[in-house]
Design an enzyme around this catalytic site. Sequence first.
Site, mmCIF file in Angstrom:
data_model
loop_
_atom_site.group_PDB
_atom_site.id
_atom_site.type_symbol
_atom_site.label_atom_id
_atom_site.label_comp_id
_atom_site.label_asym_id
_atom_site.label_seq_id
_atom_site.Cartn_x
_atom_site.Cartn_y
_atom_site.Cartn_z
ATOM 1 N N GLU A 40 45.396 32.567 -0.361
ATOM 2 C CA GLU A 40 46.316 33.279 -1.247
ATOM 3 C C GLU A 40 47.719 33.283 -0.634
ATOM 4 O O GLU A 40 47.882 33.349 0.580
ATOM 5 C CB GLU A 40 45.817 34.713 -1.412
ATOM 6 C CG GLU A 40 46.673 35.598 -2.304
ATOM 7 C CD GLU A 40 46.149 37.031 -2.380
ATOM 8 O OE1 GLU A 40 46.471 37.711 -3.359
ATOM 9 O OE2 GLU A 40 45.420 37.461 -1.450
ATOM 10 N N LYS A 110 45.766 35.945 -11.068
ATOM 11 C CA LYS A 110 44.921 37.018 -10.526
ATOM 12 C C LYS A 110 44.814 38.183 -11.503
ATOM 13 O O LYS A 110 45.825 38.721 -11.965
ATOM 14 C CB LYS A 110 45.504 37.485 -9.195
ATOM 15 C CG LYS A 110 44.682 38.524 -8.457
ATOM 16 C CD LYS A 110 45.371 38.864 -7.143
ATOM 17 C CE LYS A 110 44.595 39.877 -6.324
ATOM 18 N NZ LYS A 110 45.328 40.229 -5.079
ATOM 19 N N CYS A 151 41.275 36.922 -3.916
ATOM 20 C CA CYS A 151 41.266 38.097 -3.042
ATOM 21 C C CYS A 151 40.604 39.347 -3.643
ATOM 22 O O CYS A 151 39.387 39.438 -3.680
ATOM 23 C CB CYS A 151 42.690 38.403 -2.582
ATOM 24 S SG CYS A 151 42.766 39.435 -1.087
#
Length: 270
Positions: A40, A110, A151
Amino acid sequence: MRVAVCQLNAQEDQARNLVAAKALLERAAAGGADLAILPEYVDYLGPVAGQPVAEPVDGEVGRFFADAAQRLGIWVVVGSIHERGPDPEHSYNTCLVFDRSGTLAASYRKIHLYDVEIPGRVSYLESATVAAGAQPVVVDVEGIRVGLSICYDLRFPELYRQLVTDGGADLLLVPAAFMLHTGRDHWEVLLRARAIENQCFVAAAAQTGDHEPRRTCFGRSMVIDPWGTVLAQVPDGSGLAIVDLDLERLRTIRAELPSLANRRLQPSWA
């Protein structure tokens, strides 16, 4: 398929970050990897005040990795970059997937943003500067269905179940900058859980070490098989691990323990 998980320590210097990422991709290609996954925020990981202007996916950073994929002849997953967002105050946290020709095969924004307040330990409000995505993404990588995440998504099992049941994913990717204080206790546990419950391979590429005075990332990038066995793990510091995925083992596990087929409750999106 041969997969490489790349671990690095991105800082405030974007040019230096890209050079470090390119070096890892070159090592992955030299090791015969078909698919290389970067962490990331590979473009910048530092104070918000010094963050470069976010770019579109076909901006300078995107073209840099597209060129690398084409030159090396491998699939490249840019764990995430700061993509130009819906307004001047918010960027997207976006994963890019380039095929061997350097063509953008998929992008994923995300969905779950890291808004966490632990008194005296951590205060982080990702939504203050990042806009959330809304669409799960699965991409076909030379016949293998690959589900994308980033994440903090790791803590939301419903996303991964949708990637598998609706998208047919066999491999789940988790590029991350997982914090040290949670990573020590939760990183491997959650990764192995996502692999076991979805009977998928999981490849997680992480940031490692200090990035600014109040941000240290756990690292420990790894590849896990559908039984939950850790096949390889990168030690502390920058580096990579390369693993051959045995897709026949995935099919055997799903046939011998058909938990996906035995599901009784249907999710709300069905």
